[in-house]
Motif scaffolding. Sequence first.
Motif, PDB file in Angstrom:
ATOM      1  N   MET A  98      28.524  32.444   9.124  1.00 41.76           N
ATOM      2  CA  MET A  98      29.962  32.166   9.033  1.00 41.76           C
ATOM      3  C   MET A  98      30.510  32.567   7.665  1.00 41.76           C
ATOM      4  O   MET A  98      31.669  32.993   7.546  1.00 41.76           O
ATOM      5  CB  MET A  98      30.223  30.688   9.310  1.00 41.76           C
ATOM      6  CG  MET A  98      30.034  30.296  10.775  1.00 41.76           C
ATOM      7  SD  MET A  98      30.429  28.561  11.130  1.00 41.76           S
ATOM      8  CE  MET A  98      28.848  27.777  10.806  1.00 41.76           C
ATOM      9  N   PRO A 160      29.650  35.639  23.180  1.00 39.63           N
ATOM     10  CA  PRO A 160      30.386  35.766  21.910  1.00 39.63           C
ATOM     11  C   PRO A 160      30.608  37.218  21.529  1.00 39.63           C
ATOM     12  O   PRO A 160      31.588  37.535  20.827  1.00 39.63           O
ATOM     13  CB  PRO A 160      29.481  35.054  20.894  1.00 39.63           C
ATOM     14  CG  PRO A 160      28.137  35.026  21.514  1.00 39.63           C
ATOM     15  CD  PRO A 160      28.361  34.945  22.986  1.00 39.63           C
ATOM     16  N   LEU A 163      33.763  38.217  23.308  1.00 39.37           N
ATOM     17  CA  LEU A 163      34.895  37.627  22.583  1.00 39.37           C
ATOM     18  C   LEU A 163      35.195  38.415  21.308  1.00 39.37           C
ATOM     19  O   LEU A 163      36.364  38.671  20.969  1.00 39.37           O
ATOM     20  CB  LEU A 163      34.596  36.165  22.236  1.00 39.37           C
ATOM     21  CG  LEU A 163      34.529  35.175  23.396  1.00 39.37           C
ATOM     22  CD1 LEU A 163      34.086  33.806  22.897  1.00 39.37           C
ATOM     23  CD2 LEU A 163      35.877  35.085  24.101  1.00 39.37           C
ATOM     24  N   SER A 164      34.151  38.815  20.619  1.00 36.82           N
ATOM     25  CA  SER A 164      34.319  39.573  19.373  1.00 36.82           C
ATOM     26  C   SER A 164      34.930  40.942  19.637  1.00 36.82           C
ATOM     27  O   SER A 164      35.857  41.373  18.936  1.00 36.82           O
ATOM     28  CB  SER A 164      32.963  39.736  18.677  1.00 36.82           C
ATOM     29  OG  SER A 164      32.402  38.488  18.353  1.00 36.82           O
ATOM     30  N   LEU A 167      38.636  40.595  20.515  1.00 36.50           N
ATOM     31  CA  LEU A 167      39.453  40.375  19.319  1.00 36.50           C
ATOM     32  C   LEU A 167      39.675  41.666  18.543  1.00 36.50           C
ATOM     33  O   LEU A 167      40.790  41.991  18.138  1.00 36.50           O
ATOM     34  CB  LEU A 167      38.771  39.342  18.413  1.00 36.50           C
ATOM     35  CG  LEU A 167      39.048  37.863  18.684  1.00 36.50           C
ATOM     36  CD1 LEU A 167      38.170  37.008  17.784  1.00 36.50           C
ATOM     37  CD2 LEU A 167      40.527  37.551  18.435  1.00 36.50           C
ATOM     38  N   MET A 186      36.420  37.217  12.074  1.00 34.10           N
ATOM     39  CA  MET A 186      36.440  36.114  13.029  1.00 34.10           C
ATOM     40  C   MET A 186      35.212  36.170  13.939  1.00 34.10           C
ATOM     41  O   MET A 186      34.696  35.138  14.388  1.00 34.10           O
ATOM     42  CB  MET A 186      37.726  36.152  13.854  1.00 34.10           C
ATOM     43  CG  MET A 186      38.971  35.722  13.081  1.00 34.10           C
ATOM     44  SD  MET A 186      40.503  35.928  14.031  1.00 34.10           S
ATOM     45  CE  MET A 186      40.256  34.707  15.317  1.00 34.10           C
ATOM     46  N   ALA A 187      34.716  37.387  14.195  1.00 30.65           N
ATOM     47  CA  ALA A 187      33.512  37.542  15.013  1.00 30.65           C
ATOM     48  C   ALA A 187      32.310  36.874  14.346  1.00 30.65           C
ATOM     49  O   ALA A 187      31.449  36.294  15.024  1.00 30.65           O
ATOM     50  CB  ALA A 187      33.230  39.025  15.254  1.00 30.65           C
ATOM     51  N   VAL A 189      32.437  34.237  12.377  1.00 35.20           N
ATOM     52  CA  VAL A 189      32.628  32.787  12.519  1.00 35.20           C
ATOM     53  C   VAL A 189      32.249  32.341  13.933  1.00 35.20           C
ATOM     54  O   VAL A 189      31.557  31.334  14.125  1.00 35.20           O
ATOM     55  CB  VAL A 189      34.080  32.385  12.191  1.00 35.20           C
ATOM     56  CG1 VAL A 189      34.299  30.898  12.454  1.00 35.20           C
ATOM     57  CG2 VAL A 189      34.403  32.720  10.739  1.00 35.20           C
ATOM     58  N   ILE A 190      32.709  33.092  14.918  1.00 40.96           N
ATOM     59  CA  ILE A 190      32.385  32.773  16.322  1.00 40.96           C
ATOM     60  C   ILE A 190      30.874  32.743  16.531  1.00 40.96           C
ATOM     61  O   ILE A 190      30.329  31.838  17.166  1.00 40.96           O
ATOM     62  CB  ILE A 190      33.031  33.807  17.273  1.00 40.96           C
ATOM     63  CG1 ILE A 190      34.549  33.635  17.294  1.00 40.96           C
ATOM     64  CG2 ILE A 190      32.452  33.683  18.685  1.00 40.96           C
ATOM     65  CD1 ILE A 190      35.283  34.745  18.016  1.00 40.96           C
ATOM     66  N   THR A 191      30.187  33.727  15.947  1.00 40.66           N
ATOM     67  CA  THR A 191      28.729  33.824  16.095  1.00 40.66           C
ATOM     68  C   THR A 191      28.029  32.621  15.486  1.00 40.66           C
ATOM     69  O   THR A 191      27.126  32.030  16.091  1.00 40.66           O
ATOM     70  CB  THR A 191      28.213  35.113  15.435  1.00 40.66           C
ATOM     71  OG1 THR A 191      28.838  36.240  16.058  1.00 40.66           O
ATOM     72  CG2 THR A 191      26.710  35.231  15.566  1.00 40.66           C
ATOM     73  N   ILE A 193      29.258  29.612  14.879  1.00 41.03           N
ATOM     74  CA  ILE A 193      29.570  28.389  15.636  1.00 41.03           C
ATOM     75  C   ILE A 193      28.766  28.347  16.935  1.00 41.03           C
ATOM     76  O   ILE A 193      28.214  27.304  17.311  1.00 41.03           O
ATOM     77  CB  ILE A 193      31.086  28.299  15.910  1.00 41.03           C
ATOM     78  CG1 ILE A 193      31.843  28.078  14.599  1.00 41.03           C
ATOM     79  CG2 ILE A 193      31.384  27.187  16.913  1.00 41.03           C
ATOM     80  CD1 ILE A 193      33.353  28.122  14.748  1.00 41.03           C
ATOM     81  N   TRP A 194      28.721  29.475  17.641  1.00 38.18           N
ATOM     82  CA  TRP A 194      27.961  29.567  18.892  1.00 38.18           C
ATOM     83  C   TRP A 194      26.493  29.203  18.642  1.00 38.18           C
ATOM     84  O   TRP A 194      25.900  28.413  19.384  1.00 38.18           O
ATOM     85  CB  TRP A 194      28.083  30.979  19.455  1.00 38.18           C
ATOM     86  CG  TRP A 194      27.349  31.206  20.750  1.00 38.18           C
ATOM     87  CD1 TRP A 194      26.025  31.500  20.928  1.00 38.18           C
ATOM     88  CD2 TRP A 194      27.918  31.151  22.057  1.00 38.18           C
ATOM     89  NE1 TRP A 194      25.725  31.636  22.254  1.00 38.18           N
ATOM     90  CE2 TRP A 194      26.870  31.425  22.978  1.00 38.18           C
ATOM     91  CE3 TRP A 194      29.198  30.899  22.558  1.00 38.18           C
ATOM     92  CZ2 TRP A 194      27.074  31.461  24.360  1.00 38.18           C
ATOM     93  CZ3 TRP A 194      29.399  30.938  23.944  1.00 38.18           C
ATOM     94  CH2 TRP A 194      28.344  31.216  24.812  1.00 38.18           C
TER      95      TRP A 194
END
Length: 420
Positions: A98, A160, A163-164, A167, A186-187, A189-191, A193-194
């Motif tokens: 992140m 994810p 999603l990345s 985006l 943002m990708a 951060v998503i990774t 968190i996932w």
Amino acid sequence: MKLRKYTKTENSWVMYDWANSAYSIVITTAVFPLFFKSVATDAGIESNVSTAYLGYTIAIATFILAMIGPILGTIADYKGLKKKFFFAFFLIGSVSTMSLAFVPEGLWLPLLIIYAITAVGFHGANIFYDAFLVDVTAEEKMDEVSARGFGLGYIGGAIPFILSIALILLAEKGIIPIPMVIATKMAFVITGIWWFVFTIPMLKNVIQIHSIEREPNLLAGSFRRLGNTFKEIKKYRTVFIFLLAYFFYIDGVGTIISMSTAYGTDLGISATNLLIILLATQLVAAPFAIIYGKLAYKFSVKTMLYVGIFVYVIICIYAFFMTSTMDFWILAMLVATSQGGIQALSRSYFAQLVPKEKSNEFFGFYNIFGKFAAVMGPLLVGVTAQLTGSSAYGVFSLVILFIIGGILLRMVPKPQSELV
């Protein structure tokens, strides 16, 4: 073959593959390499040189893990320590992933430094995750459970990743009002968190079954046990022959995974095409990883490892002559057929060969052999790219590693589960 039911413990262990595979595809293979190449280009670094820098960074991170892996594994064999070590490295990996989003624009060196930290966390956690295989399932189910982990991992990593990509593409086309750089960050951060969220079942439901009683001085005791293992190396001859074979063939596998996106960029394939191809690879690889596990019961683990090695020899030869996006598509689909299978069966084969109460120590060796291989492969590609101006020769040279690995694998006897 009858469908098998999986226990809560097995499913919780498998979920970590689902969780951390997001890192494998977004950070190791796809989005981060493209982002780094873009940042490096803006900083005036030539394409083949930035590919070499990425290779050197991977080599440094994996060298660190290769040095500490067996020691950490030996300590973690003591009762109650395996999960603590797993948690520490998992936390380092997910949080630093992140953190990639907060590196100021244009700073390629700090980006590589944090990337190296994410790699240490990711691969360090995997030492203990892989070693937990002996705690979560019976020996005769290890191949299938390990392969199921890789299969679900490809699906879990794809979500994810989708999603990345969404985006990034929406930002590129101006459909959403954010810069592409922000969308890419943002990708990351998503990774992270996932990875964090879907590790919770592993932390809650998987416990260390096989262990060694603690000693007054854990560190001194660990070094002593490690030394005894080296002294008794003849006793574990089968394990170390397999590790030697693994060292060679997994070098090629790991190098192709970590350097494929940078190599595709050097060939002039667009970032959009690369992301779409890598997504398709994830989706195709999922069922093939599970198929490898099923076929291992029918044809034996070693037979399926030979199949994977042969496919990778074809991949390296084909990559040398690759010139177009269609060639990259074909190459990616070949990789998808065997990437998960060869890794999953290597993990389960090794788990069946080692003494369960010393699984962390031996998976530390598994890690050091895999990581030293991961040092050699990217260095080979990086040095060759600089010397020749083309990464193709480095990829082609990986063929010899697969051949040597296959020859050494013939010297390893079948695991006990295949003899009954």
